[in-house]
Design an enzyme around this catalytic site. Sequence first.
Site, PDB file in Angstrom:
ATOM      1  N   LYS A   1       0.891  -1.254   0.026  1.00 33.75           N
ATOM      2  CA  LYS A   1       0.018  -0.067   0.022  1.00 33.75           C
ATOM      3  C   LYS A   1       0.785   1.168  -0.098  1.00 33.75           C
ATOM      4  CE  LYS A   1      -3.590   0.040   2.616  1.00 33.75           C
ATOM      5  NZ  LYS A   1      -5.001   0.446   2.421  1.00 33.75           N
TER       6      LYS A   1
ATOM      7  N   ILE B   1     -12.124 -19.974   4.637  1.00 37.93           N
ATOM      8  CA  ILE B   1     -12.166 -18.395   5.108  1.00 37.93           C
ATOM      9  C   ILE B   1     -13.400 -17.843   4.712  1.00 37.93           C
ATOM     10  CG2 ILE B   1     -11.173 -16.308   4.979  1.00 37.93           C
ATOM     11  CD1 ILE B   1      -9.709 -18.313   6.495  1.00 37.93           C
TER      12      ILE B   1
ATOM     13  N   GLU C   1      -2.813 -15.591   7.654  1.00 35.94           N
ATOM     14  CA  GLU C   1      -1.791 -16.162   6.598  1.00 35.94           C
ATOM     15  C   GLU C   1      -0.852 -16.652   7.297  1.00 35.94           C
ATOM     16  OE1 GLU C   1       1.595 -16.378   4.383  1.00 35.94           O
ATOM     17  OE2 GLU C   1       1.446 -15.007   6.083  1.00 35.94           O
TER      18      GLU C   1
ATOM     19  N   HIS D   1      -3.336 -17.342  -3.152  1.00 31.21           N
ATOM     20  CA  HIS D   1      -2.993 -16.413  -4.251  1.00 31.21           C
ATOM     21  C   HIS D   1      -2.113 -17.054  -5.337  1.00 31.21           C
ATOM     22  CE1 HIS D   1      -3.330 -14.681  -0.436  1.00 31.21           C
ATOM     23  NE2 HIS D   1      -3.856 -13.524  -0.956  1.00 31.21           N
TER      24      HIS D   1
HETATM   25  N1  GLN Z   1     -14.739 -13.861   3.882  1.00 31.98           N
HETATM   26  C1  GLN Z   1     -13.844 -13.189   2.917  1.00 31.98           C
HETATM   27  C2  GLN Z   1     -13.745 -14.350   2.052  1.00 31.98           C
HETATM   28  O1  GLN Z   1     -13.635 -15.324   1.848  1.00 31.98           O
HETATM   29  C3  GLN Z   1     -12.670 -12.696   3.386  1.00 31.98           C
HETATM   30  C4  GLN Z   1     -12.045 -12.115   2.347  1.00 31.98           C
HETATM   31  C5  GLN Z   1     -10.575 -11.514   2.736  1.00 31.98           C
HETATM   32  O2  GLN Z   1     -10.017 -11.738   3.776  1.00 31.98           O
HETATM   33  N2  GLN Z   1     -10.269 -10.423   2.095  1.00 31.98           N
HETATM   34  O3  GLN Z   1     -13.680 -14.016   0.562  1.00 31.98           O
HETATM   35 ZN    ZN Z   2      -8.127 -12.847   3.547  1.00 30.13          ZN
END
Ligand code: GLN
Ligand code: ZN
Length: 748
Positions: A110, A421, A655, A684
């Site tokens: 950033k 996630i 992460e 990623h």
């Molecule tokens: N819950 C969101 C997803 O799984 C989290 C995204 C993020 O941390 N940027 O896409």
């Molecule tokens: Zn994330």
Amino acid sequence: MTIQTATLGYPRIGKNREVKKALEAFWRGKSDAETLLKIVRGIEADNWQTQRDAGIDHVGVGDHTLYDHVLDWTVRLGLIPERFRHLSGLEQYFAMARGRDGIPALEMTKWFDTNYHYLVPEIAADAKPQANFEDFLATVGRSQIILGDRLMPIILSPITLLKLSRVEGNFAAHLDQLLPLYGDLLNQLKAMGVTAVQLHEPILVTSEANDLQEAVTKTYQQLAQAGLAIHLVTYFDDLGTAYPWVKALPVAGISLDFTRGNNLELLQRHGFPADKRLGVGIVDGRNIWKIRPESVLSTVKAIQAVTENFWIQPSASLQFVPHDAARETKLPEPLRNVLSFAAQKLGEVVMVAKLLSGDDANASLTTLQAQWSAFEKFSSANTQVQAALKKLTADDFQRSLSYTLRLDRQLPLPALPTTTIGSFPQTSEVRQLRVKYKQGKLTEAEYQAAIDAHIADCIKLQEDIGIDVLVHGEFERTDMVEYFGQQLSGFAFTTNGWVQSYGSRYVRPPIIFGDVARPQPMTVREFKVAQALTEKPVKGMLTGPVTILNWSFPRTDISRQEQAFQIALALREEVADLEAAGSLVIQVDEPALREGLPLKLENWGEYLTWAVDAFRLSTAIAQPQTQIHTHMCYCEFGDIIQDIERLDADVISIENSRSNNRTLQEVTAAGYSHQVGNGVYDIHSPVVPTTEQLTQQLQAGIQTLPLRQIWVNPDCGLKTRRWEEVVPALKNMVAAAQKLRGEANAKA
Ligand code: GLN
Ligand code: ZN
């Protein structure tokens, strides 16, 4: 007396996102370099014209870029890492930006505390910079035709460039190599008839400024030799304790940001040299609201009492705001009329200068005042929300039982529980559904049925794979902030309000224009659909208050803290509703919490206090038996670990794959006592990690943290990945967890 005006940069994406389209066509091989450059130069020329026609006296030139302005200077100075040296021209440029044939791109991070990302230069110890300023000089040449002597080249200073780089070896030695190149550049500009330049030096508003005094002084002494008027440009905060020595540097002018920090106080306390021009950054280049004329005029008058030698200008480049608010015809008029994007900001800069010069601008002033009054009527306050905020007590921020006491009441799970996630692949089929629904081609019932079918597939898949805590997949969400903003009152969305996030990726941040409230549940329907399909627990999925705030354009009439708390109250209701609907696990994502950190270390504490409080306010209502998760997808935790602990989440997923377990080590070293989701699968990358790799990664994690504290998950949402990648990767992840779980049980 006539007061002059200046700009420090303009949006470079094109009014209709032309640059993105041109870039993508070029990358796909559908157009050539000539076409790409022609489009980009057309937009650049158009911007110069717009600024000239608006009446700007000194127009910043050379900020236009094909991808990123920091990358442009990296390439102009020949700071090419070894792995790209066999390439040249645009091929090399885009390889550095995006990677190529397995060669990783430069890292992206950033740009100060903005939501723009730049590419981090890598400067090896033996780097031999070599200048090639041809493109920059050609740009300046083209601008001369349109702007004449109004043009002012924008140059990224060697100090800021080096400080933003990953530098090996000696900083001073690198600087010594760069300075003659910058000197050459100034000489060449002078030979073209240029008389004044802007050197952008935002690093001076950070806590590092005073350590740089010697290097900065030397730099400006050396650059002064070219005999050009150098304007040292700072923005995003005040100069703090560096102000006294910065104002003494041998430069012709200094630009300060009067929309953030305390530059006015510094000016009043220490004065401003009479022989220097002060660039008064008074029109906020970081937000989309028109100026409040009373407050702007009173600030400028206070400045005028210190120095008469100043220009009026935006506080920063206008690249952080969209092009033109006049095009937002779908927004209610009272709101649209107080929005100021780049085009409007030029008008405001000129208006302020005119008002101060005694020229007639009173008609525009009266219009502006009327627009603000109309807006105030339109965005009537939500007294309920305001009253609720006033009534908050310490208990509202505190879960009813401490972590250790609530632990046993929460759902029983095997050791090393697995989860994801939240999002699953957003295929074009899913995106098409939303488009069709928006266009009215699907009824609400048809749309929901289609989304529910995706949820059903996703639940079935997770059950088959053997994941322990399931998610519904977030198929109904375009974006984790937009989805909530659209359902909360107090938020507005633009049609054309694009700003560059990085390269060809643009975003349309929501605008918070009024008190925030939740008219009805936002996520409960999808949760219920998912939970009805399985015996396993399904996580309720929310975006946290700080992330929603940090990824929006906030109001300026109340504090960010107050806005975060309003959003938190809305989320709190959602948490309660999810719980009532049977949710045993609720995740509140805060990926933007760290990004919001102020530029000066001394201001971190204040921000973290209210940011963490906002998270607590949104989650503390949960019953002890409800397990609260949070997620942060980055890897720097060491310096804010106490604040992470204070979130009081039961589980935080982080992460941990790209940082090679460093994140987990930091968390452990700091004595983190709650559970940690070990993000072992790097989402990623398209690469599918093997069970062996994941097992090793997990084993390393177990050595740092007790088994009962560890969860197993990917390091972020799976939205951008393809099913073909996700399915085998998750299978391997579960296999690795089960293997270690079995070994642990055997030992016990
Ligand atoms: N819950 C969101 C997803 O799984 C989290 C995204 C993020 O941390 N940027 O896409
Ligand atoms: Zn994330």
